[in-house]
Design a protein around this motif. Structure first.
Motif, mmCIF file in Angstrom:
data_model
loop_
_atom_site.group_PDB
_atom_site.id
_atom_site.type_symbol
_atom_site.label_atom_id
_atom_site.label_comp_id
_atom_site.label_asym_id
_atom_site.label_seq_id
_atom_site.Cartn_x
_atom_site.Cartn_y
_atom_site.Cartn_z
ATOM 1 N N THR A 23 0.869 -1.177 0.000
ATOM 2 C CA THR A 23 0.000 0.000 0.000
ATOM 3 C C THR A 23 0.904 1.225 0.000
ATOM 4 O OG1 THR A 23 -1.841 -1.084 1.120
ATOM 5 C CG2 THR A 23 -1.702 1.307 1.335
ATOM 6 N N ARG A 30 -4.238 7.293 -0.094
ATOM 7 C CA ARG A 30 -3.769 5.938 0.183
ATOM 8 C C ARG A 30 -4.033 5.105 -1.064
ATOM 9 N NH1 ARG A 30 -6.759 1.610 2.877
ATOM 10 N NH2 ARG A 30 -5.318 0.047 3.719
ATOM 11 N N ARG A 32 -4.049 1.434 -2.453
ATOM 12 C CA ARG A 32 -4.087 0.062 -1.941
ATOM 13 C C ARG A 32 -4.549 -0.901 -3.028
ATOM 14 N NH1 ARG A 32 -9.277 -1.240 -1.878
ATOM 15 N NH2 ARG A 32 -10.906 0.212 -1.186
#
Length: 200
Positions: A23, A30, A32
């Motif tokens: 990640t 973020r 991921r």
């Protein structure tokens, strides 16, 4: 090409991706791995007519089941070392887009592709996500070059690539057939040493 020439071709290198997809984090985002639970929002955002219109491969209308099939295909692509795709998310967890690399391990380069949902345009999210992916590509994967392309009629995407330090390398004329017409495709790229110089 004769058999002797074939025998001299190099073996394809082992995948350069780590065993587990990481990640990535930036100041506001973020990045991921995708989960099958993301399918509904992917269909909603990617299926927007304006998003599809400005990308090479996203269809419109966006068929039911396509997001699930795409997300399900990603782990095998990653395990084979052929590519990595990230869900772009906000701190609260909302998925706002996708970004990824299709990797050519023989030549040690990758093509970067991305899209961001229309409600999240004009906030710099695409540039921020791409910066994080380029850092990963050059610092962790040790790629030599990353390139991307955009439809010539979409200069906003070109501005994103320019901010990333990419140089326009050429134009593929009438390269993409989309919505009943041929489109020119602009190709831009950046080398590892150029990205490092920009960072410093």
């Amino acid at each position: 090409m004769n058999q002797a020439t074939l025998s001299q071709l190099p073996d394809e290198p082992a995948p350069i991706l780590p065993a587990v997809q990481p990640t990535l984090r930036s100041k506001r985002l973020r990045l991921r791995p995708f989960d099958i639970s993301d399918a509904r929002v992917v269909q909603l955002l990617a299926g927007d007519k304006e998003v599809a219109h400005n990308t090479r491969l996203i269809p419109h209308p966006y068929p039911d089941g396509l997001a699930e099939a795409w997300i399900t295909s990603l782990p095998a692509i990653y395990e084979a070392g052929k590519g990595v795709s990230f869900a772009i998310t906000l701190p609260a967890g909302d998925v706002i887009g996708s970004i990824g690399l299709m990797i050519n391990s023989v030549d040690n380069h990758a093509e970067m592709g991305y899209w961001v949902g229309r409600p999240y345009w004009n906030h710099g999210y695409c540039t921020e996500a791409a910066q994080a992916v380029l850092k990963y590509a050059f610092d962790k994967l040790k790629l030599e070059r990353v390139f991307a392309n955009y439809l010539a009629r979409n200069p906003a995407s070109g501005r994103v690539l320019s901010k990333l330090g990419m140089t326009q390398e050429g134009c593929f004329r009438s390269h993409r057939f989309k919505h009943g017409q041929y489109e020119d495709l602009i190709v831009c790229g950046v080398l590892r040493k150029e990205f490092a110089a920009k960072k410093s």
